[in-house]
Design an enzyme around this catalytic site. Structure first.
Site, PDB file in Angstrom:
ATOM      1  N   PHE A   1       0.860  -1.182   0.000  1.00  0.00           N
ATOM      2  CA  PHE A   1       0.000   0.000   0.000  1.00  0.00           C
ATOM      3  C   PHE A   1       0.896   1.232   0.000  1.00  0.00           C
ATOM      4  O   PHE A   1       1.556   1.534   0.988  1.00  0.00           O
ATOM      5  CB  PHE A   1      -0.901  -0.021   1.238  1.00  0.00           C
ATOM      6  CG  PHE A   1      -1.541   1.299   1.549  1.00  0.00           C
ATOM      7  CD1 PHE A   1      -2.581   1.761   0.766  1.00  0.00           C
ATOM      8  CD2 PHE A   1      -1.094   2.075   2.601  1.00  0.00           C
ATOM      9  CE1 PHE A   1      -3.166   2.984   1.043  1.00  0.00           C
ATOM     10  CE2 PHE A   1      -1.671   3.301   2.886  1.00  0.00           C
ATOM     11  CZ  PHE A   1      -2.707   3.755   2.110  1.00  0.00           C
ATOM     12  N   GLU A   2       0.959   1.937  -1.141  1.00  0.00           N
ATOM     13  CA  GLU A   2       1.871   3.078  -1.270  1.00  0.00           C
ATOM     14  C   GLU A   2       1.157   4.327  -1.784  1.00  0.00           C
ATOM     15  O   GLU A   2       1.798   5.231  -2.316  1.00  0.00           O
ATOM     16  CB  GLU A   2       3.022   2.701  -2.209  1.00  0.00           C
ATOM     17  CG  GLU A   2       3.808   1.470  -1.765  1.00  0.00           C
ATOM     18  CD  GLU A   2       4.862   1.048  -2.772  1.00  0.00           C
ATOM     19  OE1 GLU A   2       5.815   1.821  -2.986  1.00  0.00           O
ATOM     20  OE2 GLU A   2       4.722  -0.049  -3.357  1.00  0.00           O
ATOM     21  N   LEU A   3      -0.166   4.376  -1.633  1.00  0.00           N
ATOM     22  CA  LEU A   3      -0.947   5.475  -2.204  1.00  0.00           C
ATOM     23  C   LEU A   3      -0.795   6.765  -1.414  1.00  0.00           C
ATOM     24  O   LEU A   3      -0.611   7.837  -1.972  1.00  0.00           O
ATOM     25  CB  LEU A   3      -2.424   5.067  -2.270  1.00  0.00           C
ATOM     26  CG  LEU A   3      -2.717   3.819  -3.102  1.00  0.00           C
ATOM     27  CD1 LEU A   3      -4.141   3.349  -2.873  1.00  0.00           C
ATOM     28  CD2 LEU A   3      -2.487   4.107  -4.581  1.00  0.00           C
TER      29      LEU A   3
END
EC number: 3.2.1.35
Length: 349
Positions: A128-130
């Site tokens: 998860f890198e948003l």
């Protein structure tokens, strides 16, 4: 599970270590799509087994030992239309405007499709890198998240001054961000209770350059203390250490030390008898040039991981690295000349 104080680790469920006094065990996991190399992949599987590398059965990218899930569910996100350059707000764009129930519903669908075995007991990594669950970390390339957060507060509170708007934007993105981060783990563990869940790349450290090489910048440690809830709900901590060519070797090992130290520090803060182990994501090429990292540098980096308390390394590779016969043949040579000898040496040390 490892307590990070000079312990030896015996495997539980094959994958995760439990500890007795003595030397620590250092595990090596395979997260490289070598199924793309049909001429080499049986040789790679056989020799990985010989060298003690933990790899999915039949060389599946998602399998019985490790599964990496890219942005599962419907995390709020801001993307950009490449044609019109306009912003697209997915599930509200920011967590305080997002629908958590929708996210959890789609998360369940993704987990059921991507980890089909309900008894899966391997590593389950959420990539998860948003956006970041800390407001001030959403700067630079992530500044759209700060901007939207401020706009939402201005619409709700037109009487607020700039300082009040910023404080309220910070409070709300972190409050609702915490809900998305934490509830994702709770839902995932309910669906696959034997899996070893955690978020890729956390905790962030922002080290490696200038004054802060082998330690995190002070604000990062403060931020990580504030997201302790993430690690208290994780089974494993998965920091990331990727290298670039402009870092000198001493800075490369310093980068590793700082990030592993911080992950171990957060593991120790978890209020559970069994602390989450630390498994470090590492790419075998420099991210700026995609050139293979030398044997000398790889040895130094792996030893720095082990010496500073990591329980193991997850070697990651991209499909781009293996999208031709020439690349596959070259990669097998690299394994024979560099990675496998380094793995043997570090496991023995």
């Amino acid at each position: 599970m490892k307590l990070h104080q000079g312990l030896v680790c015996l495997s539980v469920l094959i994958l995760l270590p439990t500890c007795i006094l003595g030397d620590r065990k250092f595990e090596v996991y395979w997260n490289i799509p070598t199924f793309m190399c049909p001429d080499q992949n049986k040789t790679i599987m056989d020799l990985n087994k010989k060298h003690g590398v933990i790899q999915n059965t039949e060389d599946l990218f998602r399998g019985d030992k490790i599964s990496l899930l890219y942005h599962p569910g419907a995390f709020p996100a801001i993307t950009r239309n490449k044609t019109t350059n306009t912003l697209i707000y997915e599930n509200g764009g920011v967590p305080q405007a997002g629908n958590l129930s929708l996210h959890l519903k789609l998360l369940e669908k993704d987990i059921n499709e991507q980890i089909t075995d309900k008894n899966f007991s391997g590593l389950a990594v959420i990539d998860f890198e948003l956006w970041r669950p800390i407001f001030r970390q959403n700067g630079g390339s992530l500044s759209d998240y700060q901007n939207l957060s401020l706009k939402l507060e201005k619409d709700l509170h037109p009487e607020f001054n700039e300082d009040q708007l910023r404080k309220e934007a910070e409070r709300r993105i972190e409050k609702f961000g915490r809900s998305f981060i934490k509830q994702t783990l709770i839902k995932a563990k309910k669906l696959r209770p034997k899996a070893q869940w955690g978020y890729y790349a956390f905790p962030y450290c922002f080290n490696g350059r200038r004054r802060y090489v082998d330690t995190c910048i002070p604000s990062a440690k403060i931020d990580n203390d504030r997201i302790l809830y993430m690690f208290e709900n994780s089974d494993v901590i998965y920091p990331a250490v990727y290298l670039q060519t402009d870092l000198a070797q001493k800075n490369q090992t310093g980068l590793v030390k700082g990030r592993v130290d911080e992950a171990v520090r957060m593991a120790k803060m978890v209020k559970k008898p069994a602390k989450p182990p630390v498994l470090v994501y590492h790419r075998y090429v420099f991210t700026d040039t995609l050139e293979y990292i030398s044997k000398e540098n790889t040895t130094a980096v792996f030893k720095a991981m082990k010496d500073n308390g990591a329980d193991g390394v997850i070697i990651w590779g991209s499909s781009f690295d293996l999208n031709s016969k020439e690349k596959c043949a070259k990669f097998l040579d690299y394994l024979r000349e560099v990675l496998w000898p380094v793995i043997d040496e570090v496991k023995r040390s």
